[in-house]
Design an enzyme around this catalytic site. Structure first.
Site, PDB file in Angstrom:
ATOM      1  CD  GLU A 228      -2.964  -1.254   0.551  1.00  0.00           C
ATOM      2  OE1 GLU A 228      -3.278  -0.226  -0.077  1.00  0.00           O
ATOM      3  OE2 GLU A 228      -3.599  -2.316   0.466  1.00  0.00           O
ATOM      4  CB  CYS A 263      -1.763   7.081   1.282  1.00  0.00           C
ATOM      5  SG  CYS A 263      -3.294   6.415   1.918  1.00  0.00           S
TER       6      CYS A 263
END
Ligand code: NAD
Length: 457
Positions: A228, A263
């Site tokens: 991720e 993110c």
């Protein structure tokens, strides 16, 4: 070697933890290898009960945990509370669905040959994690892995280690045995140690550079690797939005929440030329209202950056953009005084020659570019090595969907952004990662199917 934890708001050392080393990592792994086998024998319901109890303990100690998170990452206290409360949705979702997702399936149940699938845990997995949302990104991995019957060697970021130790404490208190969850403390070289040990899977949240290194290093083991990673997430504001001011307020929140250290933060904005000037006025006015300062003050919206070295990255992006013709509307530099503060920064008249439009900023700075058509916006949104999320603000769903369906990203948003839900998979494409967390897919990542062909004679 000891790990010194610093408070980003002051730069002062606030704690010292003993770092793990080769011998202690090996000892923890060996403990987990023994415990995992027994843990996997428990029914899903029992493993789930421990996770539900863990959630209750976190809730009960929420304020104390929020203070720890704020002290070591600089996250404004209200945002720390939001994170801790918000992450509970993973537990609620797991408790509603995990048993069904992990139940085996009978595919053929007639005639002589029966065919079925069971889902078996991977074994002992490494969870190497980031600091920016340690509850969200930690829960996405270790809770799902534990419920699926794995043991977890959890390495929190060196910038969120006090929080990581709290996870360990409360998981053990909740009934997850010590030989099923262990925390390893230290910087990247301790993470590197995990790559050299025989783990049964590597689940990483962090930067593209580290993720690629991990994938390359463990490739020869042929075990699952999930990554991720970062993003350069675009938002396109179309000229048919119902309320330009509100669109600007929402866009600014998507860019500046958690100091831009998300993110899926909005990292670049494209605005239709018809509303460009009005949008910029409203956006800059909104950013100027942000309360910057002591993250323990509940009214603070912008605290310090978590990592001091990021100041130089932001400075370079600002200078590069201005040198190439961007207009600095507000901010543009680190703040004087103690702590790692950076002024919320808005750059307009941007284009894709500028780093601020191409490289992850991971801080309170945003580049805005004017576009003259939906086609131009789409082409610019696609001009990236990343593929985490993309967003469109528009009054017309069909028009927005034309863009969203064409984007090569794991997640798309219409009239929202910077959002994660346990109901749907979270996955990056291209340099944003590999594999999915959350939803049924997020738990299947932690099991391996076994196919049974059973012939009764
Ligand atoms: P990072 O890559 O610097 O560090 C992440 C983790 O990797 C840390 O625990 C670190 O100690 C460890 N590490 C470093 N070198 C290692 C090595 N050689 N071997 C093994 N482990 C090693 O990232 P970060 O600064 O902690 O996090 C910020 C990045 O994470 C940003 O790019 C952000 O976009 C990304 N992120 C992505 C998601 C997502 O869900 N896609 C979520 C949060 C953060």
């Amino acid at each position: 070697m000891n790990l010194i934890i610093k408070n980003p708001a002051t730069g002062a050392a606030i704690a010292e933890l003993t770092s793990d080393n080769k011998a202690s990592v090996r000892a923890k792994l060996s403990l987990l290898q023994q415990g995992q086998k027994e843990w996997a024998l428990h029914p899903v319901k029992e493993r789930l009960a421990c996770i539900i109890k863990f959630g209750e303990l976190v809730k009960q100690h929420g304020e104390e945990l929020s203070v720890i998170l704020t002290r070591e990452t600089g996250k404004p206290i209200q945002q720390s509370r939001n994170e801790i409360n918000g992450a509970q949705n993973r537990i609620d979702h797991l408790s509603s669905h995990a048993e069904r997702w992990l139940r085996g399936e009978v595919l053929v149940d007639e005639g002589l040959t029966h065919e079925k699938i069971s889902y078996e845990p991977l074994g002992v997995i490494a969870n190497i994690s980031a600091w920016n949302f340690p509850y969200n990104v930690g829960y996405n991995v270790f809770l799902y892995a534990l419920v699926a019957g794995n043991a977890v060697l959890y390495k929190p970021s060196e910038y969120a280690s006090l929080t990581g130790k709290q996870f360990e404490k409360y998981l053990h208190k909740a009934g997850v045995p010590e030989n099923v969850f262990q925390c390893v403390i230290g910087p990247g070289d301790v993470g590197q140690q995990l790559l050299e040990e025989p783990l049964d899977g590597y689940f990483f949240t962090g930067s593209y550079g580290t993720g690629r290194h991990i994938a390359q290093t463990v490739a020869h083991k042929l075990v699952p690797v999930q990554l991720e990673l970062g993003g350069k997430d675009p938002l396109f504001v179309m000229d048919d939005v119902a309320d330009v001011k509100q669109a600007a307020i929402n866009a600014a929140e998507g860019a500046f929440y958690n100091n831009g250290q998300s993110c899926c933060a909005v990292e670049r904005i494209y605005v239709s030329e018809g509303i460009y000037d009005n949008f910029i006025d409203a956006f800059v006015a909104e950013v100027k209202t942000y309360i910057i300062g002591d993250p323990t003050n509940q009214h603070t919206f912008i605290g310090p950056l978590t990592r001091q070295p990021q100041i130089a990255v932001l400075d370079q992006q600002v200078t590069d953009a201005i040198n190439k013709g961007a207009v600095l509307e507000t901010g543009g530099q680190a703040m004087e005084g103690q702590g790692y503060y950076y002024q919320p920064t808005v750059l307009t008249n941007c284009d894709h020659r500028m780093k601020v439009m191409m490289e992850e900023s991971f801080g309170p700075i945003i580049g805005i570019q004017k576009v003259s058509s939906d086609e131009e916006a789409l082409s610019l949104m696609q001009d990236t090595d990343y593929g985490l999320t993309g967003a469109v603000f528009s009054g017309n769903e069909e028009r927005a969907l034309k863009i969203l369906e064409a984007l090569n990203t794991g997640t798309v948003y219409w009239n929202c952004c910077d959002r994660v839900s346990p109901n749907v998979p979270w996955s990056g494409r291209k340099n944003s990662g590999l594999g999915s967390t959350l939803s049924a897919q997020g738990i299947r990542a932690f099991v391996q199917p076994k196919s049974y062909h059973l012939r009764s004679s």
